[in-house]
Design a protein around this motif. Sequence first.
Motif, PDB file in Angstrom:
ATOM      1  N   LEU A 179       0.829  -1.201   0.000  1.00 44.06           N
ATOM      2  CA  LEU A 179       0.000   0.000   0.000  1.00 44.06           C
ATOM      3  C   LEU A 179       0.859   1.244   0.000  1.00 44.06           C
ATOM      4  O   LEU A 179       0.626   2.187  -0.751  1.00 44.06           O
ATOM      5  N   GLN A 180       1.897   1.247   0.838  1.00 46.06           N
ATOM      6  CA  GLN A 180       2.792   2.393   0.862  1.00 46.06           C
ATOM      7  C   GLN A 180       3.462   2.592  -0.489  1.00 46.06           C
ATOM      8  O   GLN A 180       3.651   3.717  -0.954  1.00 46.06           O
ATOM      9  N   GLY A 181       3.843   1.474  -1.122  1.00 44.69           N
ATOM     10  CA  GLY A 181       4.463   1.561  -2.436  1.00 44.69           C
ATOM     11  C   GLY A 181       3.525   2.161  -3.455  1.00 44.69           C
ATOM     12  O   GLY A 181       3.922   2.997  -4.272  1.00 44.69           O
ATOM     13  N   ALA A 182       2.251   1.732  -3.420  1.00 46.77           N
ATOM     14  CA  ALA A 182       1.264   2.283  -4.352  1.00 46.77           C
ATOM     15  C   ALA A 182       1.078   3.764  -4.115  1.00 46.77           C
ATOM     16  O   ALA A 182       1.002   4.568  -5.053  1.00 46.77           O
ATOM     17  N   CYS A 183       0.999   4.151  -2.837  1.00 45.68           N
ATOM     18  CA  CYS A 183       0.833   5.567  -2.508  1.00 45.68           C
ATOM     19  C   CYS A 183       2.039   6.367  -2.975  1.00 45.68           C
ATOM     20  O   CYS A 183       1.903   7.483  -3.492  1.00 45.68           O
ATOM     21  N   ALA A 184       3.229   5.805  -2.790  1.00 47.10           N
ATOM     22  CA  ALA A 184       4.438   6.508  -3.216  1.00 47.10           C
ATOM     23  C   ALA A 184       4.423   6.732  -4.726  1.00 47.10           C
ATOM     24  O   ALA A 184       4.808   7.805  -5.209  1.00 47.10           O
ATOM     25  N   ALA A 185       3.949   5.740  -5.466  1.00 43.18           N
ATOM     26  CA  ALA A 185       3.897   5.881  -6.918  1.00 43.18           C
ATOM     27  C   ALA A 185       2.926   6.987  -7.321  1.00 43.18           C
ATOM     28  O   ALA A 185       3.184   7.767  -8.232  1.00 43.18           O
ATOM     29  N   VAL A 186       1.777   7.033  -6.619  1.00 39.19           N
ATOM     30  CA  VAL A 186       0.814   8.080  -6.933  1.00 39.19           C
ATOM     31  C   VAL A 186       1.362   9.441  -6.569  1.00 39.19           C
ATOM     32  O   VAL A 186       1.150  10.429  -7.260  1.00 39.19           O
ATOM     33  N   MET A 191      -5.898  12.500  -3.694  1.00 37.01           N
ATOM     34  CA  MET A 191      -5.116  13.012  -2.580  1.00 37.01           C
ATOM     35  C   MET A 191      -4.381  11.843  -1.938  1.00 37.01           C
ATOM     36  O   MET A 191      -4.925  10.738  -1.820  1.00 37.01           O
ATOM     37  N   ILE A 192      -3.139  12.076  -1.528  1.00 41.04           N
ATOM     38  CA  ILE A 192      -2.413  11.122  -0.701  1.00 41.04           C
ATOM     39  C   ILE A 192      -2.397  11.691   0.713  1.00 41.04           C
ATOM     40  O   ILE A 192      -1.859  12.773   0.958  1.00 41.04           O
ATOM     41  N   TYR A 193      -3.001  10.958   1.623  1.00 39.51           N
ATOM     42  CA  TYR A 193      -3.240  11.475   2.966  1.00 39.51           C
ATOM     43  C   TYR A 193      -2.664  10.528   4.013  1.00 39.51           C
ATOM     44  O   TYR A 193      -2.811   9.305   3.901  1.00 39.51           O
ATOM     45  N   VAL A 194      -2.000  11.100   5.006  1.00 39.66           N
ATOM     46  CA  VAL A 194      -1.474  10.322   6.126  1.00 39.66           C
ATOM     47  C   VAL A 194      -2.385  10.568   7.333  1.00 39.66           C
ATOM     48  O   VAL A 194      -2.396  11.666   7.888  1.00 39.66           O
ATOM     49  N   PRO A 195      -3.171   9.573   7.728  1.00 35.86           N
ATOM     50  CA  PRO A 195      -4.152   9.781   8.801  1.00 35.86           C
ATOM     51  C   PRO A 195      -3.497  10.031  10.155  1.00 35.86           C
ATOM     52  O   PRO A 195      -2.376   9.581  10.418  1.00 35.86           O
ATOM     53  N   SER A 196      -4.230  10.724  11.007  1.00 35.03           N
ATOM     54  CA  SER A 196      -3.842  10.861  12.409  1.00 35.03           C
ATOM     55  C   SER A 196      -4.570   9.795  13.212  1.00 35.03           C
ATOM     56  O   SER A 196      -5.394   9.043  12.680  1.00 35.03           O
ATOM     57  N   SER A 197      -4.295   9.731  14.498  1.00 35.67           N
ATOM     58  CA  SER A 197      -4.891   8.692  15.337  1.00 35.67           C
ATOM     59  C   SER A 197      -6.406   8.819  15.460  1.00 35.67           C
ATOM     60  O   SER A 197      -7.094   7.846  15.759  1.00 35.67           O
ATOM     61  N   ALA A 210      -2.979   5.246  11.845  1.00 35.15           N
ATOM     62  CA  ALA A 210      -2.213   6.476  11.956  1.00 35.15           C
ATOM     63  C   ALA A 210      -0.830   6.300  11.345  1.00 35.15           C
ATOM     64  O   ALA A 210      -0.137   5.320  11.611  1.00 35.15           O
ATOM     65  N   GLY A 211      -0.448   7.237  10.493  1.00 32.60           N
ATOM     66  CA  GLY A 211       0.874   7.209   9.884  1.00 32.60           C
ATOM     67  C   GLY A 211       0.972   6.412   8.601  1.00 32.60           C
ATOM     68  O   GLY A 211       1.991   6.485   7.916  1.00 32.60           O
ATOM     69  N   GLN A 212      -0.066   5.625   8.245  1.00 32.13           N
ATOM     70  CA  GLN A 212      -0.041   4.827   7.022  1.00 32.13           C
ATOM     71  C   GLN A 212      -0.786   5.577   5.915  1.00 32.13           C
ATOM     72  O   GLN A 212      -1.993   5.788   6.002  1.00 32.13           O
ATOM     73  N   PRO A 213      -0.089   6.008   4.845  1.00 27.32           N
ATOM     74  CA  PRO A 213      -0.726   6.829   3.812  1.00 27.32           C
ATOM     75  C   PRO A 213      -1.809   6.079   3.044  1.00 27.32           C
ATOM     76  O   PRO A 213      -1.720   4.872   2.837  1.00 27.32           O
ATOM     77  N   VAL A 214      -2.825   6.818   2.636  1.00 30.45           N
ATOM     78  CA  VAL A 214      -3.918   6.250   1.848  1.00 30.45           C
ATOM     79  C   VAL A 214      -4.216   7.151   0.662  1.00 30.45           C
ATOM     80  O   VAL A 214      -3.949   8.355   0.691  1.00 30.45           O
ATOM     81  N   VAL A 215      -4.754   6.552  -0.378  1.00 36.49           N
ATOM     82  CA  VAL A 215      -5.222   7.290  -1.555  1.00 36.49           C
ATOM     83  C   VAL A 215      -6.680   7.676  -1.321  1.00 36.49           C
ATOM     84  O   VAL A 215      -7.498   6.835  -0.958  1.00 36.49           O
ATOM     85  N   VAL A 216      -7.008   8.933  -1.532  1.00 35.32           N
ATOM     86  CA  VAL A 216      -8.386   9.404  -1.419  1.00 35.32           C
ATOM     87  C   VAL A 216      -8.834   9.912  -2.793  1.00 35.32           C
ATOM     88  O   VAL A 216      -8.291  10.916  -3.281  1.00 35.32           O
TER      89      VAL A 216
END
Length: 345
Positions: free
Chosen positions: A6-13, A52-58, A91-97
């Motif tokens: 998932l992190q790799g996919a987010c990094a590519a985006v 959007m690439i977003y890094v969630p908070s807790s 928290a801390g794991q980026p996601v695609v929105v």
Amino acid sequence: MKLTSLQGACAAVVLALCGCTSTPPAQPPVTPTTPDQPTLSGQVLARNDRLMIYVPSSGDSLRGLAARLLGSEDNDWQISDANGGLTRLEAGQPVVVPLKPQNPVGVWPGSYQTVPVLCYHRIGTVGGKMAVSPANFSAQMEWLVKNNYRVLKLGQLAPYLEGKQPLPAKSVVITFDDGYESVYRFAFPVLKKLGLPATMFVYTDFLGAGDALTWPQLQEMSASGLMDIQSHSKTHRNLIERTAGETDERYLRNIEQEVVFPRDTLEKRLNSPVRQFAYPYGDANELVLDQLTRQKFNLAVTVNPGGNAFFAQPLMLRRTMIFGDHDLEAFKARLQTSRKIGAAP
């Protein structure tokens, strides 16, 4: 340290959005600069008008993020789908929105989405083939939940049919016809327990008589927010058949009454809009369709089985009957959520 998939996919985006090969710097929490820009507690790594690439908070959740960025918490599935079926934010794991609908009409290589609309009448042991036992109904609804189907109200199909709003791939609509009291007694508690919405079509001459719903019961279900109450005509006559001696002029007036009276009555007593219609016996003709259009109805259902694709006629939607002799396997077989391109309906 290796990136997760998932992190790799987010990094590519991120790289695609930024148009560079260097890792973008972390940004502080976003502060809105315009009235329509939501406040976010996490970090935005990159964005354009589509993604959007977003890094969630807790404190972030899928539903909360969907409410802030996608207009409704019920759009959480769009974030989930964009991240390989993600079930919760960490928290801390980026996601695609996806900020704009990525596939609003549900077309994939070789197939396209269809939304089944299921039709029930009575829930109980009285009523012959039309009666589905409370145990079977409960089992069917629980199976939908356990297998990640998204149950919708019929009205949620309107923007999908206009090509404006995507729907989850496993969407299904639950409807009830006529207005039997057994729906309130047996089905409504199951829907409340599972948090599932439904749409009920009632014909107003039936209400309060015999084994029909009372107005207080109808009002309670409507007020719950789970049950949309819509029109099934005034008398439940077959709208394409003329009575003996019914002239053209009289037939036209009678059809208008079958459409207008229940809409006005339901809206007045339930304080809720009525813009959907179920044809008695599933039958309609050009005059009936014209009357519905004149009266600003936007969706109407037949009893022709099958799922509804994005190109379905909004006033002639398919609907699949569920009968008392359908076991769970037969129920599953009626959930047509996709169709191969080129296949017969």
